[in-house]
Design an enzyme around this catalytic site. Structure first.
Site, PDB file in Angstrom:
ATOM      1  N   CYS A 157       1.506  10.421   5.151  1.00 33.16           N
ATOM      2  CA  CYS A 157       2.578   9.726   4.432  1.00 33.16           C
ATOM      3  C   CYS A 157       3.414  10.602   3.516  1.00 33.16           C
ATOM      4  O   CYS A 157       4.629  10.683   3.692  1.00 33.16           O
ATOM      5  CB  CYS A 157       1.979   8.558   3.655  1.00 33.16           C
ATOM      6  SG  CYS A 157       1.360   7.280   4.748  1.00 33.16           S
ATOM      7  N   PHE A 171      -3.019  10.981 -10.298  1.00 34.77           N
ATOM      8  CA  PHE A 171      -2.164  11.889  -9.521  1.00 34.77           C
ATOM      9  C   PHE A 171      -1.677  13.102 -10.310  1.00 34.77           C
ATOM     10  O   PHE A 171      -0.586  13.594 -10.071  1.00 34.77           O
ATOM     11  CB  PHE A 171      -0.986  11.116  -8.900  1.00 34.77           C
ATOM     12  CG  PHE A 171      -1.418  10.401  -7.654  1.00 34.77           C
ATOM     13  CD1 PHE A 171      -1.149  10.952  -6.414  1.00 34.77           C
ATOM     14  CD2 PHE A 171      -2.131   9.232  -7.731  1.00 34.77           C
ATOM     15  CE1 PHE A 171      -1.593  10.328  -5.271  1.00 34.77           C
ATOM     16  CE2 PHE A 171      -2.584   8.606  -6.589  1.00 34.77           C
ATOM     17  CZ  PHE A 171      -2.320   9.152  -5.352  1.00 34.77           C
ATOM     18  N   ILE A 172      -2.481  13.551 -11.279  1.00 34.73           N
ATOM     19  CA  ILE A 172      -2.110  14.796 -11.964  1.00 34.73           C
ATOM     20  C   ILE A 172      -3.182  15.852 -11.734  1.00 34.73           C
ATOM     21  O   ILE A 172      -3.357  16.754 -12.546  1.00 34.73           O
ATOM     22  CB  ILE A 172      -1.827  14.575 -13.473  1.00 34.73           C
ATOM     23  CG1 ILE A 172      -3.024  13.927 -14.173  1.00 34.73           C
ATOM     24  CG2 ILE A 172      -0.558  13.758 -13.666  1.00 34.73           C
ATOM     25  CD1 ILE A 172      -2.908  13.958 -15.702  1.00 34.73           C
ATOM     26  N   GLU A 215      -5.456   5.360   2.414  1.00 34.20           N
ATOM     27  CA  GLU A 215      -6.557   5.667   3.331  1.00 34.20           C
ATOM     28  C   GLU A 215      -7.779   6.006   2.498  1.00 34.20           C
ATOM     29  O   GLU A 215      -7.686   6.641   1.459  1.00 34.20           O
ATOM     30  CB  GLU A 215      -6.176   6.837   4.243  1.00 34.20           C
ATOM     31  CG  GLU A 215      -5.209   6.395   5.313  1.00 34.20           C
ATOM     32  CD  GLU A 215      -4.833   7.509   6.283  1.00 34.20           C
ATOM     33  OE1 GLU A 215      -5.615   8.452   6.458  1.00 34.20           O
ATOM     34  OE2 GLU A 215      -3.734   7.422   6.863  1.00 34.20           O
ATOM     35  N   ASN A 233       5.958   6.550  -2.894  1.00 34.17           N
ATOM     36  CA  ASN A 233       5.314   7.768  -2.390  1.00 34.17           C
ATOM     37  C   ASN A 233       5.951   9.030  -2.972  1.00 34.17           C
ATOM     38  O   ASN A 233       5.260  10.002  -3.273  1.00 34.17           O
ATOM     39  CB  ASN A 233       5.366   7.806  -0.858  1.00 34.17           C
ATOM     40  CG  ASN A 233       4.205   7.044  -0.256  1.00 34.17           C
ATOM     41  OD1 ASN A 233       3.353   6.536  -0.988  1.00 34.17           O
ATOM     42  ND2 ASN A 233       4.145   6.963   1.056  1.00 34.17           N
ATOM     43  N   VAL A 237      -2.763   1.238   9.371  1.00 34.94           N
ATOM     44  CA  VAL A 237      -2.106   0.110   8.709  1.00 34.94           C
ATOM     45  C   VAL A 237      -2.271  -1.182   9.514  1.00 34.94           C
ATOM     46  O   VAL A 237      -2.701  -2.207   8.989  1.00 34.94           O
ATOM     47  CB  VAL A 237      -0.610   0.430   8.478  1.00 34.94           C
ATOM     48  CG1 VAL A 237       0.154  -0.817   8.048  1.00 34.94           C
ATOM     49  CG2 VAL A 237      -0.486   1.517   7.425  1.00 34.94           C
ATOM     50  N   LYS A 253      -8.054  14.164   2.575  1.00 30.85           N
ATOM     51  CA  LYS A 253      -8.645  13.740   1.303  1.00 30.85           C
ATOM     52  C   LYS A 253      -9.995  13.111   1.618  1.00 30.85           C
ATOM     53  O   LYS A 253     -10.299  12.858   2.798  1.00 30.85           O
ATOM     54  CB  LYS A 253      -7.729  12.772   0.560  1.00 30.85           C
ATOM     55  CG  LYS A 253      -7.534  11.437   1.263  1.00 30.85           C
ATOM     56  CD  LYS A 253      -6.731  10.495   0.384  1.00 30.85           C
ATOM     57  CE  LYS A 253      -6.564   9.133   1.018  1.00 30.85           C
ATOM     58  NZ  LYS A 253      -5.845   8.194   0.191  1.00 30.85           N
TER      59      LYS A 253
HETATM   60  N1  LIG Z   1      -1.717   5.621   7.069  1.00 33.32           N
HETATM   61  C1  LIG Z   1      -1.399   5.211   5.837  1.00 33.32           C
HETATM   62  O1  LIG Z   1      -2.100   5.452   4.871  1.00 33.32           O
HETATM   63  C2  LIG Z   1      -0.130   4.413   5.622  1.00 33.32           C
HETATM   64  C3  LIG Z   1       0.042   3.719   4.412  1.00 33.32           C
HETATM   65  C4  LIG Z   1       1.196   2.982   4.222  1.00 33.32           C
HETATM   66  C5  LIG Z   1       2.173   2.956   5.212  1.00 33.32           C
HETATM   67  N2  LIG Z   1       1.992   3.644   6.373  1.00 33.32           N
HETATM   68  C6  LIG Z   1       3.029   3.552   7.397  1.00 33.32           C
HETATM   69  O2  LIG Z   1       2.611   2.598   8.384  1.00 33.32           O
HETATM   70  C7  LIG Z   1       3.047   2.992   9.686  1.00 33.32           C
HETATM   71  C8  LIG Z   1       1.861   3.129  10.618  1.00 33.32           C
HETATM   72  O3  LIG Z   1       1.031   4.171  10.125  1.00 33.32           O
HETATM   73  P1  LIG Z   1      -0.440   4.410  10.691  1.00 33.32           P
HETATM   74  O4  LIG Z   1      -1.039   5.496   9.855  1.00 33.32           O
HETATM   75  O5  LIG Z   1      -1.135   3.101  10.814  1.00 33.32           O
HETATM   76  O6  LIG Z   1      -0.085   4.963  12.143  1.00 33.32           O
HETATM   77  P2  LIG Z   1      -1.085   5.321  13.358  1.00 33.32           P
HETATM   78  O7  LIG Z   1      -0.460   6.475  14.019  1.00 33.32           O
HETATM   79  O8  LIG Z   1      -2.483   5.412  12.824  1.00 33.32           O
HETATM   80  O9  LIG Z   1      -1.026   4.056  14.300  1.00 33.32           O
HETATM   81  C9  LIG Z   1       0.121   3.643  15.010  1.00 33.32           C
HETATM   82  C10 LIG Z   1      -0.337   2.806  16.205  1.00 33.32           C
HETATM   83  O10 LIG Z   1       0.802   2.227  16.829  1.00 33.32           O
HETATM   84  C11 LIG Z   1       0.574   2.202  18.232  1.00 33.32           C
HETATM   85  N3  LIG Z   1       1.839   1.998  18.944  1.00 33.32           N
HETATM   86  C12 LIG Z   1       2.838   2.891  19.179  1.00 33.32           C
HETATM   87  N4  LIG Z   1       3.836   2.285  19.889  1.00 33.32           N
HETATM   88  C13 LIG Z   1       3.467   0.989  20.070  1.00 33.32           C
HETATM   89  C14 LIG Z   1       4.079  -0.124  20.704  1.00 33.32           C
HETATM   90  N5  LIG Z   1       5.279  -0.053  21.270  1.00 33.32           N
HETATM   91  N6  LIG Z   1       3.409  -1.291  20.706  1.00 33.32           N
HETATM   92  C15 LIG Z   1       2.189  -1.385  20.135  1.00 33.32           C
HETATM   93  N7  LIG Z   1       1.564  -0.364  19.521  1.00 33.32           N
HETATM   94  C16 LIG Z   1       2.204   0.806  19.482  1.00 33.32           C
HETATM   95  C17 LIG Z   1      -0.103   3.535  18.489  1.00 33.32           C
HETATM   96  O11 LIG Z   1      -0.767   3.543  19.742  1.00 33.32           O
HETATM   97  C18 LIG Z   1      -1.059   3.603  17.279  1.00 33.32           C
HETATM   98  O12 LIG Z   1      -2.299   2.994  17.578  1.00 33.32           O
HETATM   99  C19 LIG Z   1       3.841   4.273   9.467  1.00 33.32           C
HETATM  100  O13 LIG Z   1       5.192   3.955   9.315  1.00 33.32           O
HETATM  101  C20 LIG Z   1       3.281   4.819   8.167  1.00 33.32           C
HETATM  102  O14 LIG Z   1       4.204   5.637   7.489  1.00 33.32           O
HETATM  103  C21 LIG Z   1       0.849   4.361   6.603  1.00 33.32           C
END
Ligand SMILES: NC(=O)c1ccc[n+]([C@@H]2O[C@H](COP(=O)([O-])OP(=O)(O)OC[C@H]3O[C@@H](n4cnc5c(N)ncnc54)[C@H](O)[C@@H]3O)[C@@H](O)[C@H]2O)c1
Length: 448
Positions: free
Chosen positions: A266, A255-256, A158, A214, A11, A329
């Site tokens: 997520c 989504f079906i 993703e 979600n 994200v 996926k």
């Molecule tokens: N992956 C998806 O498809 C998606 C979609 C929508 C929302 N989200 C939400 O977004 C958020 C992030 O998801 P993601 O998949 O990108 O996570 P991720 O695990 O891929 O990345 C998180 C990053 O944050 C960094 N981090 C941790 N602590 C930190 C700090 N104190 N300072 C700076 N960086 C720090 C980690 O090193 C890591 O690089 C989550 O809450 C997730 O639910 C994810």
């Protein structure tokens, strides 16, 4: 505008890159020094279509930088995003330790007014906690600086994250501050030219909107998987049922798809976290609990079909199984909560060996499983068939959609295919002399 993003995962990195792409000046902060060092050399640690060249171009143009220095990030951003992980706690609720650690950093370093944006998926009420943590740090150093905390949940998928970020179907902004809303509108103006995409609301409604989205998608999948179980037993083909209901615009095509269960970072954690939030507020979530339970059972179902085929679990001992797909996926290398992992565990517990291939997730599989005698990671789908008894397809990558069934018949000792995503027409597979098992495709249908 000067933007700081905490967290360079799926994200944070995509958001930061897309904001830089439209001209903002973005500084991304991560605690992972190796990742930051790589990104500054143009090495993107995740697979996401279109992302690498965009990171490199914006980095070269000076609009996208990476650092481990939280203080410089806070000093840089008039808008400061929190996009760190919110993994499930032991009891299923969202663990906010990373989010609140960033909030503390912001409070420690803030030296002028800013808008702080919760981009991570966080339970209702988190903006208040972030606000309180920042305020406590400011108070501890006697600083009187105004700030707003805005909820701006992320809906990217993703595998299509860059596209979703550049052309969002909606931009949800939760705030009670007119000034913060105005700042967010200016930030997102380049994404909002064609038509109004911003849906403004209060903070708590924005926080709940992400979970509702979600949970709805997960519900559709589990619903269809439950129908597939019924279809399987009554002798119907769930693929025909899917076509029969998807044409109703009130239901829709998305989504079906029945399959081997949903995974990823997520849906599983967000459905659980929403149920937990509800429980904390005295609301029983009968539907959400069922959605998760159905999905959990579904992740084991393809293996159950395998047991049905071989007659017992012990009959699988010593088999070599070709596995197509490891990512949760297609178009991603993400294996978090992937159905492939459940299948691998079942196969290994039963004493089988696995020869696996995935177009993007081999590196991730190596990282997770390391070297082990019962896993060979192959460099093509064809190579997995070498010495294999059976084939399991668990991720619907495009390149798996039209295999040469005759070649499968020749290669697979037991000539059997377990199709966890209903990619094939049973008749085509069986015409080549390969036994076919899909999801929700009743036995009488296969015979017919
Ligand atoms: N992956 C998806 O498809 C998606 C979609 C929508 C929302 N989200 C939400 O977004 C958020 C992030 O998801 P993601 O998949 O990108 O996570 P991720 O695990 O891929 O990345 C998180 C990053 O944050 C960094 N981090 C941790 N602590 C930190 C700090 N104190 N300072 C700076 N960086 C720090 C980690 O090193 C890591 O690089 C989550 O809450 C997730 O639910 C994810």
């Amino acid at each position: 505008m000067r933007v700081c993003i905490f967290g360079t995962g799926y994200v944070g990195l995509v958001t930061g890159t897309c904001l830089a792409e439209v001209g903002h000046d973005v500084l991304c902060i991560d605690v992972d020094a190796a990742k930051v060092e790589g990104l500054n050399r143009g090495v993107v640690p995740i697979f996401e279509p279109g992302l690498t060249p965009m990171v490199q171009a914006n980095h070269a143009a000076g609009r996208l930088r990476f650092s481990v220095d939280a203080a410089s990030g806070v000093a840089h951003g008039e808008v400061i995003f929190i996009a760190v992980g919110t993994p499930p706690d032991e009891d299923g609720s969202a663990d906010l330790k990373y989010v609140l650690a960033v909030a503390a950093s912001i409070g420690m370093h803030l030296d002028r007014p800013a808008v702080v944006v919760d981009k991570s998926t966080v339970p209702v009420g988190t903006a208040d906690k972030v606000s309180a943590r920042i305020a406590a740090e400011l108070a501890a150093r006697g600083a009187d600086i105004s700030f707003d905390v805005v909820s701006n949940p992320e809906f990217l998928k993703e595998g299509a994250a860059v596209e979703d970020c550049l052309r969002p179907d909606r931009i949800v902004i939760g705030t009670d501050s007119a000034a913060a809303l105005d700042t967010m509108k200016r930030l997102y103006a380049p994404f909002n030219r064609n038509h109004e995409r911003i849906v403004a609301m209060d903070v708590r409604s924005a926080e709940l909107t992400k979970y509702a989205a979600n949970a709805m998608l997960a519900t559709k999948i589990s619903f269809m998987n439950e129908i597939s179980r019924i279809a399987e037993e009554v002798g119907a083909d769930v693929e025909l049922v899917r076509k029969g209901i998807g044409s109703d615009p009130r239901i829709g095509w998305g989504f079906i798809y029945p399959g081997a269960g949903y995974g990823g970072s997520c849906f599983p954690k967000d459905v659980q976290a929403l149920a937990k939030t509800a429980l904390q507020h005295g609301v029983r979530t009968r539907l959400l609990d069922a959605v998760e339970a159905v999905n959990d059972a579904q992740k084991s179902h393809l293996f159950e079909l395998m047991v049905r085929h071989y007659g017992s679990v012990s009959a699988i001992r010593g088999k070599t199984v070709a596995l197509w797909g490891l990512a949760f996926k297609p178009d991603t290398d993400d294996m978090r909560e992937a159905s492939s992992r459940r299948m691998l565990d079942h196969l290994w517990d039963a004493g089988a060996k696995v020869r696996a291939f995935d177009p993007e997730a081999i590196g991730e599989a190596k990282r997770i499983y390391g070297e082990r005698a019962d896993l060979v990671l192959c460099d093509s789908s064809t190579a997995t068939l070498d010495g294999a008894d059976a084939l399991v397809v668990i991720t619907e990558w495009k390149q798996f959609r039209s295999p040469d069934f005759g070649a499968l018949k020749n290669a697979l000792t037991d000539a059997v295919l377990f199709d966890g995503r209903n990619l094939y027409r049973p008749a085509d597979v069986e015409a080549a002399g390969v036994a076919y098992y899909g999801i929700g495709r009743g036995r009488s249908v296969r015979k017919g």
